[in-house]
Scaffold this active site. Structure first.
Site, PDB file in Angstrom:
ATOM      1  CG  HIS A 441       4.115  -1.611  40.930  1.00  0.00           C
ATOM      2  ND1 HIS A 441       4.540  -1.295  39.652  1.00  0.00           N
ATOM      3  CD2 HIS A 441       3.354  -0.559  41.333  1.00  0.00           C
ATOM      4  CE1 HIS A 441       4.076  -0.108  39.310  1.00  0.00           C
ATOM      5  NE2 HIS A 441       3.349   0.362  40.312  1.00  0.00           N
ATOM      6  CG  HIS A 598       0.160   4.380  34.123  1.00  0.00           C
ATOM      7  ND1 HIS A 598      -0.191   3.076  34.397  1.00  0.00           N
ATOM      8  CD2 HIS A 598       0.722   4.865  35.259  1.00  0.00           C
ATOM      9  CE1 HIS A 598       0.133   2.787  35.649  1.00  0.00           C
ATOM     10  NE2 HIS A 598       0.690   3.854  36.190  1.00  0.00           N
TER      11      HIS A 598
END
Length: 691
Positions: A441, A598
């Site tokens: 990720h 985000h």
């Protein structure tokens, strides 16, 4: 100090209900009359899309646990049955709110602006004739009505597909009684149709839902039979992928096989039109092995996220947010050599306020530079027709050593990532899929360049994906650096991702699953010690989700010790702030606005020598223990810049919601203070003054 049991269930909020609270905040944007109309409709669609994914993944997971007899809950103490009951109640109320909004706000407000949705009851004669022709030429040829009888069993229904169940009477061509049929609507057909302009209503734009067109003309599919009724239904299925890490020998092929099955996973929810008769509804529930608690009967077309398509169908800037051009820092305006800029000093970008173009240019320059020997990058989500992938393909074809770590298990982007992997391999790049059992990720690029007889590493580290489209709507930070220690850390990390190697000792980078979690706990404990010594102590953190119990324990301990903790958590938050004697020094706020918040940032005051990290990781167990994640430090200049950004979010009184001790969110209001919209302020700040 009294001993406090920080593990007590009453100190935690259930993660599933916290997500529904977040989605309610998204839906609240659709109610906000201060926003342009088409933006409000977009938020309505997003709330529906969010709810779909919630049922596909989270509710599906709870149902699986229930079937396996695993009834225990998490830190909040709610059992699985209790969670499912609470989810049903809240989701039902949310869906009712969505459809009330559709009928009482969306349709009337659109009509007031000359945009009307018509249906079978309101078609004019001219519209009816045009749609009859449209149905005959564009719709009917791709529909396949399927009768239900012993020789023709109930068809397989794809996840979230649009379908009609039809009640018939009469005999078919073979003299058989026909009672029920199913009509599946192909995904290729547009769900919203724009009607041609006419002189009947000059200046008015008319739209119609495909479902209304099919409902009106569906009898034409059953010549000689009587259609007594036709009702929409839609099934949501378990869409989580399962790959047995210990048994799989080819990850790509295993995922390709799972993708083929995803469309037909176990049913978890059924939606029908409100007027669907009870006997038909019960028939559908039995077929899909669902209960009344899994049923959502709605007053209108199914799948309201299709409404978002009118945003692009309408050229109405008066009904949208004003357009903006992302800023480009003055340091790189008209500069052709980004490597020279990086050698001068680190460069920080804050998207979408600042452009993503420099990231693309970085790779493009690297792909063409004769002194660049190698490029290594992680890709989690890149999007179709990605300029990032184009640059990597060009680099491989130009003879660079290109290594790309593509995360095949990026949820709902698996098929796109498989296609990207194939394209890169065909160009000659080395494509790896990371470490089985751990999602990659982290957001990283490392370019190796020969300069003056030795190698130098140029790096980009980010909090968001290498996706140019989302970079225009997601807030994220990205750092360009040629710091030697950071380059050596990334070199070691890429070795871990591509080959068997030891756990490296990183100089500056914090990494999951090895050092990130423990480092955050250590830094929190340090703030606790400083507070106990009577020194100022503060933690500020911004993320998408906070649910990891050990981190929450540490934050509660910090609060009790007197550490000021300010958390900006967009979505799920299991921590309860403001509990006397436990979390009274903790604030939690959520920012929901034009841009999706985000970025992940962690700040520790550290007695006047502050530390700040940007990261790819939220504070969740999966990010700390089951993913490859990276937290990277900021120097003083950029640390001060980001801290100013965080303070802007902490003073927002337009977009912000404050979490109370009872687990409810309360919208911040200006009162006597001037309006502070953090996103608008940052947009202005970065446009007017860039580094």
């Amino acid at each position: 100090m009294l001993d406090v049991n920080f593990k007590a269930p009453e100190y935690y909020i259930n993660r599933e209900l916290s997500f529904l609270d977040f989605n309610s905040r998204v839906l609240a944007q659709a109610h906000d009359e201060a926003l342009p109309l088409l933006e409000r409709i977009r938020f309505l669609g997003i709330s529906c899309s969010n709810l779909d994914e919630f049922f596909e993944i989270r509710v599906a997971g709870l149902k699986q646990r229930l079937e396996l007899g695993s009834l225990g809950g998490g830190p909040d103490g709610m059992s699985v049955p209790e969670q499912l009951t609470a989810i049903h109640e809240r989701a039902m109320a949310m869906v009712k709110d969505q459809y009330d909004l559709l009928h009482h706000l969306v349709f009337p407000a659109l009509a007031a602006h000359g945009i009307q949705f018509v249906n079978g009851k309101t078609f004019t004669a001219r519209q009816h004739a045009w749609l009859a022709d449209y149905f005959a030429k564009e719709v009917e040829p791709v529909l396949t009505p399927l009768g239900l009888d012993p020789a023709r069993p109930f068809p397989r229904i794809q996840n979230k597909s649009q379908n009609f169940i039809v009640r018939l009477s009469g005999k078919d061509a073979f003299g058989r009684d026909a009672e029920l049929a199913v009509v599946q609507v192909p995904r290729a057909l547009p769900r919203i149709i724009r009607l041609p302009q006419t002189d009947e209503a000059p200046g008015t734009t008319h739209f119609v839902f495909l479902s209304a067109v099919i409902s009106t003309f569906i009898a034409q599919l059953f010549g000689g039979m009587a259609v007594e009724g036709a009702w929409q239904f839609r099934v949501t299925r378990n869409s989580d992928l399962f790959v047995d890490d210990e048994e799989v020998d080819n990850l790509l092929r295993a995922i390709e096989g799972e993708l083929a099955q995803r469309r037909y996973g176990a049913a978890v929810r059924m939606e029908t039109s409100m007027d669907c008769p009870e006997d038909i509804t019960n028939f559908l529930l039995r077929h899909f092995a669902l209960t009344r608690n899994d049923l959502f009967q709605v007053n209108g077309p199914l799948n309201l996220n299709r409404l978002m398509s009118i945003y692009d169908l309408l050229e109405r800037p008066d009904l949208k947010f004003p357009p903006f051009t992302p800023a480009i820092p003055r340091r790189i305006v008209a500069k052709e050599d980004i490597f020279a800029v990086m050698r001068d000093s680190d460069l920080l970008l804050h998207h979408p306020f600042e452009s993503f173009v420099p990231v693309i240019d970085f790779l493009r320059q690297a792909s063409l530079d004769p002194y660049v020997l190698a490029i290594k990058q992680t890709l989690y989500r890149a999007g179709p027709q990605s300029p990032i992938v184009d640059a990597l393909v060009d680099a491989a074809r130009n003879g660079k050593e290109v290594t790309v770590i593509i995360e095949l298990m990026a949820r709902f982007d698996e098929a796109a990532n498989i296609a990207l992997a194939t394209r890169l391999q065909e160009a000659g790049a080395h494509v790896m899929y990371g470490v089985v059992g751990y999602k990659t990720h982290a957001k990283l690029i490392m370019v190796v360049r020969r300069e003056h007889g030795k190698l130098r590493r140029y790096c980009h580290l980010g909090t968001g994906n290498y996706h140019p489209n989302t970079a225009r709507v997601y807030t994220d930070y990205g750092l360009f650096t040629c710091d030697e220690a950071v380059g050596e850390d990334l070199h070691e990390l890429f070795l871990q991702l591509t080959s068997p190697t030891r756990v490296a000792t990183m100089q500056k980078i914090l990494q999951s699953p090895f050092t990130l979690h423990e480092s955050l706990l250590e830094k929190t404990r340090r703030e606790i010690q400083l507070a106990r010594a009577g020194k100022p102590a503060r933690i500020v953190a911004k993320m998408n989700a906070l649910i990891e119990p050990q981190i929450i324990h540490a934050l509660y301990q910090a609060s009790v010790a007197g550490v000021k903790v300010d958390l900006i958590v967009r979505g799920i938050c299991a921590l309860r702030p403001g509990i006397p004697g436990v979390s009274e020094n903790i604030t939690v706020r959520s920012i929901v606005g034009r841009f999706l918040e985000h970025s992940r940032v962690y700040y520790f005051q550290n007695d006047g020598d502050p530390e700040m990290y940007c990261a790819s990781a939220d504070w969740m167990e999966r990010n700390f223990f089951r993913r490859i994640e990276v937290g990277f430090p900021l120097g003083r200049k950029h640390r001060d810049q980001i801290l100013a950004d965080l303070e802007t979010y902490l003073t927002d009184n337009v977009l912000a919601w404050q979490l109370r001790a009872d687990g409810e969110y309360e919208r911040c209001v200006p009162g006597e203070q001037p309006l502070m919209n953090a996103q608008t302020t940052l947009l202005r700040r970065y446009t007017e003054s860039t580094d």
